[in-house]
Write a protein that holds these residues in place. Structure first.
Motif, PDB file in Angstrom:
ATOM      1  N   LEU B   9      43.584  40.459  42.738  1.00 54.25           N
ATOM      2  CA  LEU B   9      44.652  41.120  41.999  1.00 54.25           C
ATOM      3  C   LEU B   9      44.819  42.507  42.603  1.00 54.25           C
ATOM      4  O   LEU B   9      43.832  43.177  42.899  1.00 54.25           O
ATOM      5  CB  LEU B   9      44.292  41.277  40.516  1.00 54.25           C
ATOM      6  N   ALA B  10      46.065  42.924  42.818  1.00 54.35           N
ATOM      7  CA  ALA B  10      46.307  44.259  43.351  1.00 54.35           C
ATOM      8  C   ALA B  10      47.183  45.028  42.386  1.00 54.35           C
ATOM      9  O   ALA B  10      48.343  44.669  42.168  1.00 54.35           O
ATOM     10  CB  ALA B  10      46.973  44.167  44.722  1.00 54.35           C
ATOM     11  N   ASN B  11      46.630  46.062  41.755  1.00 57.69           N
ATOM     12  CA  ASN B  11      47.364  46.955  40.851  1.00 57.69           C
ATOM     13  C   ASN B  11      48.194  46.217  39.813  1.00 57.69           C
ATOM     14  O   ASN B  11      49.373  46.476  39.632  1.00 57.69           O
ATOM     15  CB  ASN B  11      48.294  47.876  41.656  1.00 57.69           C
ATOM     16  N   LEU B  22      46.757  45.180  30.388  1.00 63.35           N
ATOM     17  CA  LEU B  22      46.165  45.507  31.689  1.00 63.35           C
ATOM     18  C   LEU B  22      46.937  46.676  32.292  1.00 63.35           C
ATOM     19  O   LEU B  22      48.170  46.692  32.260  1.00 63.35           O
ATOM     20  CB  LEU B  22      46.254  44.312  32.645  1.00 63.35           C
ATOM     21  N   ARG B  23      46.188  47.633  32.842  1.00 66.00           N
ATOM     22  CA  ARG B  23      46.836  48.774  33.468  1.00 66.00           C
ATOM     23  C   ARG B  23      46.322  48.943  34.890  1.00 66.00           C
ATOM     24  O   ARG B  23      45.175  49.329  35.094  1.00 66.00           O
ATOM     25  CB  ARG B  23      46.561  50.050  32.660  1.00 66.00           C
ATOM     26  N   GLU B  24      47.168  48.599  35.867  1.00 66.90           N
ATOM     27  CA  GLU B  24      46.835  48.837  37.286  1.00 66.90           C
ATOM     28  C   GLU B  24      45.445  48.338  37.633  1.00 66.90           C
ATOM     29  O   GLU B  24      44.627  49.073  38.170  1.00 66.90           O
ATOM     30  CB  GLU B  24      46.905  50.338  37.588  1.00 66.90           C
ATOM     31  N   VAL B  25      45.179  47.091  37.341  1.00 68.70           N
ATOM     32  CA  VAL B  25      43.848  46.552  37.600  1.00 68.70           C
ATOM     33  C   VAL B  25      43.820  45.842  38.952  1.00 68.70           C
ATOM     34  O   VAL B  25      44.740  45.105  39.289  1.00 68.70           O
ATOM     35  CB  VAL B  25      43.443  45.561  36.485  1.00 68.70           C
ATOM     36  N   SER B  26      42.773  46.099  39.717  1.00 65.09           N
ATOM     37  CA  SER B  26      42.570  45.404  40.985  1.00 65.09           C
ATOM     38  C   SER B  26      41.224  44.697  40.959  1.00 65.09           C
ATOM     39  O   SER B  26      40.271  45.179  40.354  1.00 65.09           O
ATOM     40  CB  SER B  26      42.606  46.375  42.166  1.00 65.09           C
ATOM     41  N   VAL B  63      49.342  39.077  42.718  1.00 62.30           N
ATOM     42  CA  VAL B  63      48.203  38.183  42.865  1.00 62.30           C
ATOM     43  C   VAL B  63      48.172  37.794  44.336  1.00 62.30           C
ATOM     44  O   VAL B  63      49.198  37.438  44.911  1.00 62.30           O
ATOM     45  CB  VAL B  63      48.369  36.928  41.989  1.00 62.30           C
ATOM     46  N   LEU B  64      47.007  37.889  44.972  1.00 62.17           N
ATOM     47  CA  LEU B  64      46.898  37.565  46.397  1.00 62.17           C
ATOM     48  C   LEU B  64      45.971  36.372  46.581  1.00 62.17           C
ATOM     49  O   LEU B  64      44.846  36.364  46.087  1.00 62.17           O
ATOM     50  CB  LEU B  64      46.336  38.750  47.180  1.00 62.17           C
ATOM     51  N   LEU B  65      46.466  35.366  47.316  1.00 64.62           N
ATOM     52  CA  LEU B  65      45.659  34.195  47.625  1.00 64.62           C
ATOM     53  C   LEU B  65      45.385  34.230  49.124  1.00 64.62           C
ATOM     54  O   LEU B  65      46.330  34.197  49.920  1.00 64.62           O
ATOM     55  CB  LEU B  65      46.412  32.925  47.222  1.00 64.62           C
ATOM     56  N   GLU B  68      47.525  36.606  50.988  1.00 66.23           N
ATOM     57  CA  GLU B  68      48.981  36.479  50.896  1.00 66.23           C
ATOM     58  C   GLU B  68      49.422  36.604  49.437  1.00 66.23           C
ATOM     59  O   GLU B  68      48.822  35.968  48.570  1.00 66.23           O
ATOM     60  CB  GLU B  68      49.431  35.107  51.419  1.00 66.23           C
ATOM     61  N   PRO B  69      50.485  37.365  49.184  1.00 63.23           N
ATOM     62  CA  PRO B  69      50.974  37.444  47.804  1.00 63.23           C
ATOM     63  C   PRO B  69      51.482  36.069  47.334  1.00 63.23           C
ATOM     64  O   PRO B  69      52.169  35.377  48.101  1.00 63.23           O
ATOM     65  CB  PRO B  69      52.149  38.426  47.882  1.00 63.23           C
ATOM     66  N   VAL B  70      51.122  35.688  46.132  1.00 61.18           N
ATOM     67  CA  VAL B  70      51.633  34.441  45.570  1.00 61.18           C
ATOM     68  C   VAL B  70      52.159  34.714  44.172  1.00 61.18           C
ATOM     69  O   VAL B  70      51.754  35.664  43.518  1.00 61.18           O
ATOM     70  CB  VAL B  70      50.546  33.343  45.458  1.00 61.18           C
TER      71      VAL B  70
END
Lengths: 343, 498
Positions: B9-11, B22-26, B63-65, B68-70
């Motif tokens: 997860l990115a931001n 959720l606030r800006e969670v990575s 969300v990155l898989l 790659e963003p998905v």
């Protein structure tokens, strides 16, 4: 909780628990058959004509349309929904196709149009329920009245007469092959096909999954809306077909054919063991329910019972079926819980 | 680390109405690593899980898989991508068999695309062997114990051959043996290159199973770090964000007479032989794991459910079984676990909700006086420091904490002598949480007996004069405030000797 420490006991108790569940569900279809046998036996002993070839054929013919609708309805009910519009779809289709066939349309286009009208009504119901998230009861009650209104508008007080209909259609409704009338055969084939699909195909099982727990179905990635749409589509198509068969059987129709049948269909489904809360039941049970309700109707006529009792008995049977379900479900849940606890 | 995370997860931010879950969670999940997610109740853990599972879509962030963003359009997409989730609450189809539950949508096929039941049952049996449990694949899942249901969920996840396995409190209802077996399976999966996200309130489990831990607090990311350098206390401090105790202003109140007396209360198959008493001025916590039967005891005491044996007395008067009206008349009040479903009528306004418990007393003649209703609501709104625009607004617009205050007001208006609160601060932000705690403490000070059910250990330890612990439907321990520690409560709750 002690599964890990006592595997053998757990297995046996789990096995017998499963046997019990099987028994309860088979018992439903079995008890329907027993009730039917008792009913037929008593009636036949009072009036021998009841079991004559003609008597049986009448019952089968009368059951066919109701059972066809019940099969479609059970698909919807299994997903925890309801289709109240089927009665008025039968009425609309019977009149519209009758009008066109009397005006010179061929039988095949007529049948196809009838099914297409049913499909359109089903699609409308399905879209409103699954995509617009309107409760099924409200949606199909609304479409029930709308379709009835359209039916009356088109009919405008007219009547379709058997003499104007193509003879081929009428023989579909009243003819037979090897002594078995066509109508129940058609219903039987469709019932078995849908029953087999529901039991043996992954997508068929998803109807049960949705009715059993909509939230879990969503989390399991089941295409919930699409399946519900399909259920309504099938129910609509079968109602359309039932409308054509109604025309074929009775020949003479006015607007309002099958008026009030939606509740009879739902009764058949529930008496047949399909849980109104979804997830449980089979199309075979629903068809058996239709057969039982029809047989009761015929038996009461033969026994010269006041027709008032027919409705009262249908109602009583419905209450009995629902309370038995409820009691059995509670008993079963308690039993299973105790077993898994002590197992 | 230069390796690409399997899932990340990115931001990511996600709000529900006014609540920022959720606030800006990575978060980065790597193949072959078990990652723990720590945080208090309401910190946003379950929302994060649902975001990874494709149930929620992030408002902002990605969300990155595999880098790659998905965009997961739904749970099906996430499953397709190899993400398997075991939710906190089992999500089974009660009417279908255990095997069907495991393989729904992915049943083994034979000719013409039909389900191969034999193969399906065989595969289910193999999965259960791997897990070392004896469940019958053909049994319906209705009637399974919570632990068995959880095992079915685990088998479901295993059957997917997932690349990412997410477990939201999978051990909450499991016994020690079952937990050990689950861990060995998870360990094997991890060595196979599976990325694991593990959520548990039992800190021991985090330390024994995981390599890294990410902490959330009130929806915000606090830290991601290796487990090896941390102590229990470090982790708790990150989760709570302050020294324990500051949040829990329970003051000593003089104890009065016994207000609530429960004796040998039994409801078959749910709880057995539960006896305890609560005195005026006392806050007693009822702790235990989810499914231990705590809420069920509260429901029975209040008369929502019947009991099979035993007795309940309020101020010395015995209550009839199964009558909430009698319970209310005797001075009991129950603030239920599920605010939205059980505590409030979401369609009604704030004032109407507060007025619900006392409709008779609001009568002028035969009709209800709107003015009296409004006055009562205004009075309580001030006393509880409710934040609202207008009392005629629907309760739905309030934040979770303020909704809880409305439920409290509704019950306090009945002037109860015994107040039962079930998870009083679940899903409430820290500020309001402290206010609810202060309020409970005040109420005890005014001589009300408070029974507090809570899964929030710091809350239990901070607020309670006495802690009762339930395990599998029985009271297993009674611990005084002085002796109550996270460990002693957890031990009793999991059935290990206290």
């Amino acid at each position: 909780m002690t599964t890990a420490t006592a595997p053998p006991e757990q297995t046996t108790s789990a096995r017998s628990a499963r046997g019990l569940v099987d028994l309860v569900f088979r018992a439903r279809e079995l008890s329907l058959v027993i009730a039917l046998a008792a009913l037929v036996g008593v009636t036949a002993s009072v009036n021998g004509n009841f079991l004559s070839g003609q008597g049986i054929e009448d019952i089968l013919l009368n059951t066919a349309i109701l059972a066809l609708l019940a099969v479609g309805q059970s698909l919807v009910v299994i997903t925890r929904n309801l289709d109240l519009s089927v009665g008025s779809v039968v009425g609309l289709v019977a009149f519209v196709t009758g009008d066109l066939l009397a005006g010179g349309w061929g039988i095949v286009p007529g049948v196809l149009l009838g099914v297409a009208i049913g499909a359109a009504c089903g699609l409308l119901n399905g879209l409103l329920v699954s995509f617009c998230r309107v409760p099924a009861l409200v949606v199909t009650l609304g479409t029930l009245y709308v379709i009835q209104g359209v039916d009356h508008y088109i009919a405008h007080g007219r009547q379709i007469n058997a003499v104007n209909l193509p003879p081929g259609l009428l023989s579909l409704g009243n003819g037979s092959v090897l002594g078995v009338p066509y109508l129940p055969l058609i219903t039987l084939v469709i019932m078995v096909a849908i029953g087999y699909y529901l039991r043996s195909y992954p997508s068929g099982r998803e109807f049960y999954a949705i009715g059993s727990s909509p939230e879990a179905a969503r989390l399991a990635g089941v295409p919930v809306r699409r399946r519900i749409l399909v259920a309504y589509l099938v129910s609509g198509c079968l109602a359309g077909l039932a409308g054509v068969l109604w025309l074929a059987r009775f020949g003479t129709v006015i607007a309002d054919s099958a008026h009030g049948w939606e509740l009879l269909v739902v009764s058949a489904v529930v008496v047949g063991g399909v849980a109104i809360t979804g997830g449980v039941g089979s199309v075979y049970g629903a068809a058996l329910g239709a057969l039982l309700l029809t047989t009761i109707g015929s038996a009461l006529v033969v026994l010269r019972v006041n027709p008032f009792w027919q409705q009262a008995i249908t109602g009583a049977l419905l209450l009995l079926a629902i309370s038995v379900d409820r009691v059995l479900a509670l008993r079963l849940a308690r039993l299973l819980r105790n077993r898994s606890r002590h197992g | 680390m230069s390796v690409t995370p399997t899932l990340a997860l990115a931001n990511v931010s996600k709000s529900f109405g006014a609540v920022r879950a959720l606030r800006e969670v990575s978060l980065d999940l790597f193949a072959g690593e078990a990652h723990a997610l720590a945080g208090e109740n309401g910190a946003g853990k379950s929302t994060l899980v649902k975001t990874l599972a494709g149930v929620h879509r992030p408002d902002t962030g990605q969300v990155l898989l595999n880098g790659e963003p998905v965009v997961f359009a739904g749970p099906a997409d996430a499953q397709q991508a190899g993400v398997a989730v075991i939710y906190q609450e089992p999500t089974l189809f009660p009417d279908l068999s255990v095997a069907e539950n495991i393989f729904m949508g992915r049943q083994p096929r034979r000719g013409l695309g039909r389900i191969d039941r034999k193969a399906m049952h065989g595969q289910a049996r193999e999965l259960f062997e791997r897990l070392g449990v004896a469940l019958d694949p053909e049994q319906p899942s209705r009637g399974l114990s919570i632990a068995d249901q959880q095992l079915v969920e685990i088998a479901k996840a295993l059957s997917r051959d997932a690349r990412v396995l997410i477990m939201d409190e999978p051990t909450a209802a499991l016994s020690g043996n079952e937990v050990a077996r689950l861990f060995s399976v998870v360990e094997a999966l991890r060595e196979h290159g599976c990325a694991i996200l593990f959520i548990s309130h039992r800190l021991d489990e985090i330390f024994s199973l995981c390599q890294r831990v990410t902490t959330l607090r009130d929806g915000a990311w606090i830290a991601s770090e290796p487990v090896s350098g941390l102590t229990h206390d470090d982790l708790v401090r990150r989760m709570v964000g302050r020294e324990l105790g500051a949040l829990y202003p329970k003051e000593e109140a003089p104890l009065g007479e016994v207000a609530l007396q429960v004796e040998r209360l039994t409801r078959e198959g749910v709880f057995t032989d539960v006896s305890f008493q609560v005195r005026r001025g006392e806050i007693v916590a009822l702790a235990g794991l989810v499914g231990a039967g705590r809420s069920e005891v509260a429901r029975a005491v209040f008369g929502v459910d019947r009991w099979d044996a035993g007795s309940v007395s309020v101020d010395g008067r015995r209550l009839p079984a199964g009558s909430p009206t009698a319970a209310m008349g005797a001075g009991l009040a129950l603030v239920p676990e599920d605010r939205r479903q059980q505590g409030l009528v979401m369609e009604l306004s704030i004032e109407r909700n507060i007025g619900l418990t006392g409709l008779r007393s609001l009568r002028r003649g035969v009709t209800i006086s709107r003015q009296a209703e409004r006055d009562r609501a205004k009075d309580w709104a001030v006393r509880l420091r409710l934040k609202f625009a207008r009392l005629s607004d629907g309760v739905g617009v309030l934040s979770g904490g303020n909704q809880q205050k409305v439920v409290l007001a509704k019950w306090l208006a009945t002037k109860p002598s015994v107040l039962i609160v079930d998870e009083p601060t679940r899903g409430i932000d820290v500020g309001t949480k402290a206010e609810v705690h202060r309020l409970l403490s005040e109420l005890a000070g005014q001589g009300i007996a408070v029974l507090m059910i809570s899964s929030d250990l710091p809350e239990v330890l901070g607020m309670a004069d006495r802690v009762l612990v339930m395990h599998e439907g029985r009271l297993t321990a009674e611990i005084s405030r002085a002796d109550a520690t996270e460990e002693s409560v957890m031990n009793a709750a999991t059935g290990r000797a206290a």
